[in-house]
Design an enzyme around this catalytic site. Structure first.
Site, short mmCIF file in Angstrom:
data_model
loop_
_atom_site.label_atom_id
_atom_site.label_comp_id
_atom_site.label_asym_id
_atom_site.label_seq_id
_atom_site.Cartn_x
_atom_site.Cartn_y
_atom_site.Cartn_z
N SER A 124 1.06 -0.83 -0.35
CA SER A 124 -0.19 0.06 -0.08
C SER A 124 0.83 0.92 -0.17
O SER A 124 1.33 1.84 -1.35
CB SER A 124 -1.26 -0.11 1.69
OG SER A 124 -1.88 0.98 0.48
N ASP B 269 -8.96 -5.70 -5.82
CA ASP B 269 -8.57 -4.93 -5.25
C ASP B 269 -9.12 -3.70 -5.25
O ASP B 269 -9.21 -2.56 -6.31
CB ASP B 269 -6.94 -4.15 -5.18
CG ASP B 269 -6.49 -3.23 -3.75
OD1 ASP B 269 -6.93 -2.48 -3.46
OD2 ASP B 269 -5.26 -3.46 -2.97
N HIS C 280 -7.34 -5.74 -1.00
CA HIS C 280 -5.84 -5.22 -0.53
C HIS C 280 -5.57 -6.09 0.67
O HIS C 280 -5.20 -6.02 2.12
CB HIS C 280 -6.35 -3.91 0.44
CG HIS C 280 -5.46 -2.44 0.12
ND1 HIS C 280 -4.58 -2.67 -1.07
CD2 HIS C 280 -4.50 -2.00 1.45
CE1 HIS C 280 -3.90 -1.52 -0.81
NE2 HIS C 280 -4.05 -0.36 0.56
#
Length: 797
Positions: free
Chosen positions: A370, A490, A521
């Site tokens: 991320s 995602d 995610h």
């Protein structure tokens, strides 16, 4: 269960013997069979220190329906059947006789589990050594391979004591767990950057937390895994900062040119450097916070140092958060430069005593998921020397593609109302230090207000502010080899971020790998069906230790998890390469779809309120055949599939439509129809705390993507959004005449999706997306000219 394995090498037998001897196992193919077998099996129970304890371990292992391993060894064997060897092997790998497999046919279980085996009985010591080498490189029920499992039980705990100079150990092309992660040196330094993100006239000092093997104190230099982690020192409550989705979609009176939205590089002021009063070789501060990424922890015991730096605007550092801005990139680069000897760091914030990364080889990999992966991508696009590779999991390659889409304000999936300023508040951990905050509070508030203004939630346009946060435009600078990992489901950091970056670096003379999974995610280092840690060990052993292990060729270029057959990962040479094994099909929305109507009125906001929906319940409802939003969308279906097909690439929509307003939101979803037990988007725990990250060290859960317990009627494949005033790009604007037909082009998010026989493709066209776009209260009527609209679908042959 399937234990896919991509990182196992198959060296020549002579090399196998060398490696067996290197780890202290028998390696004489002329040796006595019984003695060799006894020595091997004794070594396979390192947790048993004395002969009696080992004999007890042997007695727990069944060789066949008549003998246990103690009895078999006592018989003085001169050979071993393949069946007996793999009965023992499966138990050593963590599987249970009678529960997991049948002693009469262990090979059937091995085939189903995709474990490798030799193809004949072990007729001599040579055969036994070959089979044992293969076993050591085979995956266990505990996710890691068997040699790693042995190491976790103490196999290498005395390895360094046999040498005056600590050193790494190689086996099967990978560095092994021969360092004690519990004894890592923990320290903190402050690195001097070139930026002044809080505008106080001084270079920002950036705190870095270090964990390095104790062996570095004895002269060993080690490579570094560096994670730029803005969350490392905590986050803040963002309830007050989170935006309520706007209820009015602004009519854009004008757009901009490409030149106007192109960012000019910000000149770094030639700020004075801190005065140096001395130099030290020992840090003054202990790293009180623990390493927080299991992937990094796994490599601590393998002789890598691990470094975390939260960056500008975080606790114990200077500066302000800029959310993807050049200052954050420069901060990450500064850490790399210190690790490679090209930048200064200090032992504390005030005394001027410098310290070098004297324990570093100067070879660095950046890791993380991320925001962490985002900063790895950002640093790589600067071409900074010494950054050998990035392993970027679900990273952002353009911040516009995270918070905006085709002229619209969009939210990352699951976080409606979040924006750049919200994330700035979330990660501004300097405010956790009251003494620090009282000095900078007013300056921070002014800085935050500028982010809120510049992000522009009114027009959603691509501007120079967003262009400065588009790393793909600098992709040609990438020198580091790249591993990208991304979830095909995602909707937080959407797949476009990975695939567009993959395309941007496709022609560069670097090595690159892409791993696509069925999750949202999430991390995949602890997914049991994939040998991710072993693959990355092979990769990092080459990248950071310079070992010629053929990692670039051994590891597939692209690995994709199937969405129909559990625990299945396929290898490909490329993703959606139109020049190889791909075909695109253009279908007409009138001739190739069935639709009850070509018009709808978007009542989604009112329905959302009346149904008391959430973002999650809306996302489920909008793709369900019959629901409260049925009149706020077009529902188009193709015939039921007569054969399996794999969508791979970027579906593209050319749409001719009219609306009764001067602006509008268009949302599109491509959906898989048909009752089926589909995979969950979050992997389920299959063995709690069963993945051990080192001898007597940390553990984490083993997880797996599983089909749901109950069937569902539909599944989102991919989606896209566009402001109807931005039909070409996110900065040029067209004026809409209500009731007059016009044309828009829309790329959906990239996908790889297996459509089985009997399923149906549905195309859903609707207005506002309650989960991701703003929520206008004004209703808009849409009329689509289906005959003049097409959908281009990319398929893998």
């Amino acid at each position: 269960m399937k234990l896919n394995q991509f990182a196992r090498l198959a060296p020549e037998f002579s090399q196998q013997l060398t490696e067996l001897a290197r780890i202290g196992l028998p390696a004489d193919p002329q040796g006595h069979f019984a003695n060799t077998a006894a020595a091997l099996y004794a070594a396979f129970f390192p947790e048993a220190y004395q002969l009696a304890a080992k004999q007890d371990k042997f007695a727990q292992i069944a060789v066949n329906s008549r003998q246990n391993l103690a009895e078999w060894l006592a018989s003085g064997p001169t050979q071993m059947t393949r069946r007996d060897f793999y009965n023992v092997a499966l138990q050593l790998l963590g599987f249970e006789a009678f529960t997991d497999f049948d002693l009469s046919d262990p090979l059937a279980f091995m085939a189903a589990t995709e474990l490798p085996s030799v193809d004949h009985d072990l007729l001599d010591t040579r055969d036994l050594l070959k089979a044992s080498y293969l076993l050591l490189t085979t995956r266990t029920k505990h996710l890691v391979n068997f040699l790693d499992d042995l190491a976790n039980r103490g196999f290498f705990k005395n390895f360094q004591s046999s040498s005056t100079q600590p050193k790494p150990l190689l086996f099967n092309g990978k560095v092994q767990q021969v360092f004690d992660a519990r004894q890592a040196i923990r320290e903190v330094v402050w690195i001097e950057s070139d930026v002044d993100s809080d505008h106080d006239g001084q270079r920002d000092l950036l705190e870095a937390t270090i964990y390095r093997p104790k062996a570095t104190e004895q002269g060993l230099k080690v490579p570094v895994l560096f994670t730029a982690n803005p969350y490392f020192h905590g986050t803040n409550d963002v309830t007050a900062a989170t935006h309520v989705p706007e209820t009015v979609l602004a009519v854009k009176s004008h757009g901009a040119s490409k030149a106007e939205v192109t960012a000019t590089p910000v000149r770094t002021d030639d700020l004075p450097k801190r005065v140096v009063t001395g130099e030290a070789t020992e840090a003054e501060a202990y790293a009180e916070e623990n390493s927080m990424y299991a992937f990094n922890d796994y490599f601590l015991a393998r002789g890598f140092a691990v470094v975390y730096s939260a960056g500008v605007g975080t606790r114990y550092s200077d500066g302000f958060r800029t959310i993807g801005g050049p200052e954050e990139t420069a901060g990450a680069v500064a850490v790399v430069e210190w690790l490679t000897g090209k930048r200064r760091a200090f032992t504390n914030r005030t005394a001027g005593v410098t310290i070098k990364a004297w324990w570093s080889t100067g070879k660095v990999a950046m890791t993380g998921k991320s925001y962490l992966a985002t900063l790895a991508i950002a640093a790589a696009t600067t071409g900074v020397e010494g950054l050998k590779t990035i392993i970027a999991d679900a990273g952002i390659s353009s911040w516009y593609d995270y918070y905006r889409e085709n002229g619209l304000v969009v939210a990352p999936g699951g976080f409606q109302g979040e924006d750049a300023d919200v994330l700035a508040v979330d990660t501004f951990s300097r405010q956790k230090s009251g003494g620090d905050m009282i000095r900078i509070k007013s300056a921070w508030e002014r800085h935050l207000a500028a982010i809120t203004r510049d992000q522009d939630r009114t027009t959603g346009a691509y501007t120079a502010w967003w262009d400065a946060r588009n790393y793909r435009k600098n992709a040609a600078n990438v020198k580091a080899d790249v591993v990208l990992i991304h979830g095909l489901n995602d909707w937080n950091v959407k797949p476009k971020n990975a695939i567009r970056f993959w395309q941007a670096i496709s022609d560069l003379p670097i090595q690159k790998k892409l791993i696509l999974h069925q999750g949202q995610h999430v991390y995949v280092h602890n997914v049991r069906s994939l040998d991710f840690l072993d693959m990355m060990n092979l990769w990092l052993t080459h990248e950071l230790l310079g070992v010629a292990n053929d990692a670039a060729r051994a590891l597939p270029n692209v690995i994709v998890q199937d969405n129909v057959t559990p625990q299945t990962w396929s290898a490909y040479t490329d993703f959606a390469n139109p020049e190889a094994e791909h075909v695109t099909t253009e279908v007409n929305l009138k001739n190739d779809f069935e639709a009850a109507t070509d018009q709808f009125t978007d009542h989604a906001t009112a329905t959302f309120a009346a149904q008391h929906d959430t973002s999650a319940s809306f996302e489920k409802a909008i793709i369900t055949p019959n629901n409260a939003y049925a009149n706020s969308r077009l529902w188009l279906t193709q015939p039921v599939l007569e054969r399996d097909q794999i969508l791979e690439g970027i579906p593209h929509l050319e749409l001719t439509l009219a609306v009764d307003a001067p602006t509008g939101i268009l949302s599109v979803r491509l959906v898989d129809l048909g009752e089926a037990k589909r995979f969950g988007e979050t992997a389920a725990t299959v063995a709690a705390n069963d993945l051990q990250l080192g001898f007597d060290f940390k553990t984490t859960d083993i997880v797996e993507f599983k089909p749901a317990a109950k069937p569902t009627p539909s599944k989102l494949i991919t989606l896209g959004h566009i402001n109807l005033q931005n039909p070409k790009n996110a900065y040029e604007v067209q004026q809409i005449t209500p009731g007059q037909f016009f044309h828009v082009s829309l790329d959906l998010q990239p996908t790889h999706y297996h459509l089985p026989t009997g399923r149906q493709l549905a195309l859903i066209i609707h207005g506002a997306d309650m989960a991701q776009t703003i929520r206008p209260t004004k209703t808009t009527h849409y009329h689509v000219d289906l005959a003049k609209s097409t959908l281009t679908l990319p398929f893998r042959l």
